[in-house]
Enzyme design. Structure first.
Site, short mmCIF file in Angstrom:
data_model
loop_
_atom_site.label_atom_id
_atom_site.label_comp_id
_atom_site.label_asym_id
_atom_site.label_seq_id
_atom_site.Cartn_x
_atom_site.Cartn_y
_atom_site.Cartn_z
N CYS A 139 -5.99 -3.37 -12.95
CA CYS A 139 -6.07 -2.18 -12.08
C CYS A 139 -7.27 -1.26 -12.32
O CYS A 139 -8.09 -1.08 -11.43
CB CYS A 139 -4.80 -1.35 -12.24
SG CYS A 139 -3.30 -2.21 -11.77
N ASP A 170 -1.57 -3.33 -4.52
CA ASP A 170 -1.55 -3.44 -5.98
C ASP A 170 -0.94 -4.78 -6.39
O ASP A 170 0.24 -5.04 -6.14
CB ASP A 170 -0.73 -2.29 -6.57
CG ASP A 170 -0.85 -2.21 -8.08
OD1 ASP A 170 -1.82 -2.74 -8.63
OD2 ASP A 170 0.05 -1.60 -8.71
N HIS A 183 -5.16 5.95 -10.87
CA HIS A 183 -5.36 5.13 -12.07
C HIS A 183 -6.78 5.14 -12.62
O HIS A 183 -7.27 4.16 -13.18
CB HIS A 183 -4.90 3.69 -11.83
CG HIS A 183 -4.30 3.07 -13.06
ND1 HIS A 183 -3.69 1.84 -13.07
CD2 HIS A 183 -4.23 3.52 -14.34
CE1 HIS A 183 -3.25 1.57 -14.27
NE2 HIS A 183 -3.57 2.57 -15.08
N ASP A 205 -6.13 -4.99 -5.17
CA ASP A 205 -6.94 -4.62 -6.34
C ASP A 205 -7.16 -5.79 -7.29
O ASP A 205 -8.10 -5.79 -8.08
CB ASP A 205 -6.33 -3.44 -7.08
CG ASP A 205 -5.02 -3.77 -7.79
OD1 ASP A 205 -4.35 -4.76 -7.41
OD2 ASP A 205 -4.65 -3.02 -8.71
N ASN A 206 -6.32 -6.80 -7.24
CA ASN A 206 -6.48 -8.04 -8.01
C ASN A 206 -5.36 -8.99 -7.62
O ASN A 206 -4.43 -8.61 -6.90
CB ASN A 206 -6.46 -7.79 -9.53
CG ASN A 206 -5.28 -6.98 -10.02
OD1 ASN A 206 -5.42 -5.79 -10.33
ND2 ASN A 206 -4.12 -7.59 -10.10
#
Length: 493
Positions: free
Chosen positions: A79, A39, A140, A288-289
């Protein structure tokens, strides 16, 4: 005697050589799949991708024994939309998870919105092929019961339903905004039920890792899919880590959390080897980024995306391009690098083919089967004619081959290159030779600008743009009366 042999054969007590040979032939095993999804971890946050401050020996080993992807992209700088793509093989704009009027670009606690159960997830595709499916970590994609992992193809879910920074204390500070006053203590869920309220975030990585190892051990004799979205480094200024790692790195809390994530990865790889299933297991490690980065972008205290341009939460290369390592002993060529563009949308079609299944044919799937890239086949090329960079509803950039074009814009809420009042001119970067996106070469290559502007028009027609819905978008799902996930509200589900 001949009559006796005939009777024994009919009774199945004697196997003829031909039958014996056929029964002894080894059957091709379906491979296991593990996806470790960090994350907010940046491109330059681990040693295989250039970090000199965070120690990652297990990831060094993974890269040495596996294959690095240096142009591996997510589909959003934040996210929720990024996670929607890894589950569905689609742009988040395709499945309605890029924005909603209540939450904006990421889901908040007690949101009425979530990933539509009518979507087909990678877990559902694999479950149909006989896989045991488990998810451990941060979901999420909706905290209401119809949107939980167990309703999206997972046999088992253990983790938190949203980000680690969405705590009750944060909600109290928000008050009426986003219904913050009703946010519950950060819950840990087992399947559909909250089993702990107000979790100790320092223990999340350790706890998740222990549960992941248990899942692997329990399912070692059958094909399994483990989706392992870690909570760390996460969205707080000072990430969390257990006692064994807290205060031990050279890079403060951010480094502590990354070094524990590295340990966690080592635990997974070691368990696969111990059980003798490593050669039948494909492990993909990514993020995720990109990281949000500190105000001083030369600092590493909140991660770094360098040498790429820009911070997370934008459409920069640093937000969309993430460090990725693929590991599958004796199948993925060791110590190699893939420089072709691939994305998280490719996991669903690739896993489907490797498992002997098919990609859903009743809907548009944006990802591609990238087995040739994973296996390191000679002359394997990216399957993407165009790749799109959206900020919520707004198309901001297009990539084809080495070229990335930021399209001219009249208005925008946030942009990695334009400041307010700018944006009327195109920006063209060669993201292969100009890795930091420093040199705008739009004037030197008008034909490339024209070609990529044409791709942008196709994206707008298909996936939409600000105030212009696309022709092939599908809606997110919505419930009428969302309730906070608490020990009490989930106990009767």
């Amino acid at each position: 005697m001949k009559r006796l042999l005939t009777l024994l054969c009919l009774a199945g007590l004697i196997v003829t050589p031909a039958l014996q040979s056929a029964s002894a032939a080894p059957q091709q095993k379906k491979p296991n799949f593990i996806v470790i999804f960090c994350d907010n971890l940046g491109y330059g946050d681990i040693e295989p991708f250039g970090s000199t401050v965070n120690r990652t020996p297990c990831l060094n080993r993974m890269a040495r024994e596996g294959r690095k992807f240096t142009h591996y992209c997510v589909t959003a700088g934040v996210c929720t939309p990024s996670r929607a793509s890894i589950m569905t093989g689609c742009y988040s704009q395709r499945v309605g998870m890029h924005w909603n009027p209540r939450d904006g670009q990421v889901l908040r606690p007690i949101s009425p919105y979530g990933l539509n159960p009518d979507e087909i997830t990678v877990a559902e595709v694999l479950k149909k092929q006989g896989y045991k499916t488990g998810m451990i970590g941060k979901w999420h994609l909706g905290d209401q019961t119809p949107f939980l992992p167990t309703r999206q193809g997972f046999d088992y879910f253990y983790g938190i339903p949203y980000s680690d920074d969405m705590t009750q204390a944060v909600g109290q500070r928000l008050g009426d905004r986003l219904d913050g006053k009703n946010w519950p203590p950060l819950p840990v869920m087992l399947n559909d039920t909250v089993i702990e309220a107000g979790v100790d975030r320092n223990l999340l990585t350790k706890d998740y890792t222990e549960k992941a190892v248990e899942f692997i051990e329990k399912n070692k004799n059958q094909p399994f899919f483990l989706y392992f979205p870690q909570a760390m480094p996460g969205s707080t200024r000072k990430p969390f880590a257990s006692d064994a790692f807290r205060g031990k790195s050279k890079n403060g809390p951010w480094g502590d959390s990354i070094e524990e994530l590295d340990w966690s990865t080592g635990q997974i790889l070691d368990k696969l080897v111990e059980l003798g299933i490593d050669k039948n297991t494909l492990v993909i490690w990514t993020s995720d980024n990109g990281s949000p980065m500190a105000k001083d972008m030369n600092s590493t205290e909140r991660g770094t995306n360098k040498p790429l341009n820009g911070r997370g939460y934008t459409t920069s290369e640093g937000a969309f391009r993430v460090p990725t390592i693929v590991w599958w002993p004796e199948t993925v060529p060791a110590g190699t690098v893939c420089e072709e563009l691939a994305t998280t949308m490719d996991l669903l079609p690739t896993f489907a083919r490797l498992a002997g299944g098919k990609v859903p044919s009743d809907r548009i799937i944006d990802g591609h089967d990238i087995r040739p890239l994973i296996m390191g086949e000679a002359d394997a090329k990216t399957p993407y004619d165009g790749f799109y960079y959206y900020a919520m509803e707004q198309l901001q950039a297009v990539r084809k081959g080495p070229w990335k074009l930021f399209v001219p814009l009249k208005e925008f809420s946030r942009h990695p290159h334009f400041k307010k009042g700018e944006g009327s001119r195109p920006l063209l970067f060669n993201v292969v030779t100009d890795i930091s996106s420093e040199h705008n070469v739009a004037d030197q290559h008008p034909e490339i600008v024209k070609e990529l502007m044409s791709l942008a028009e196709k994206a707008r027609a298909d996936l939409g743009d600000t105030n212009h819905p696309g022709a092939n978008q599908r809606p997110a799902a919505r419930v009428d009366h969302p309730v906070p996930p608490t020990l009490k509200t989930t106990s009767t589900n």
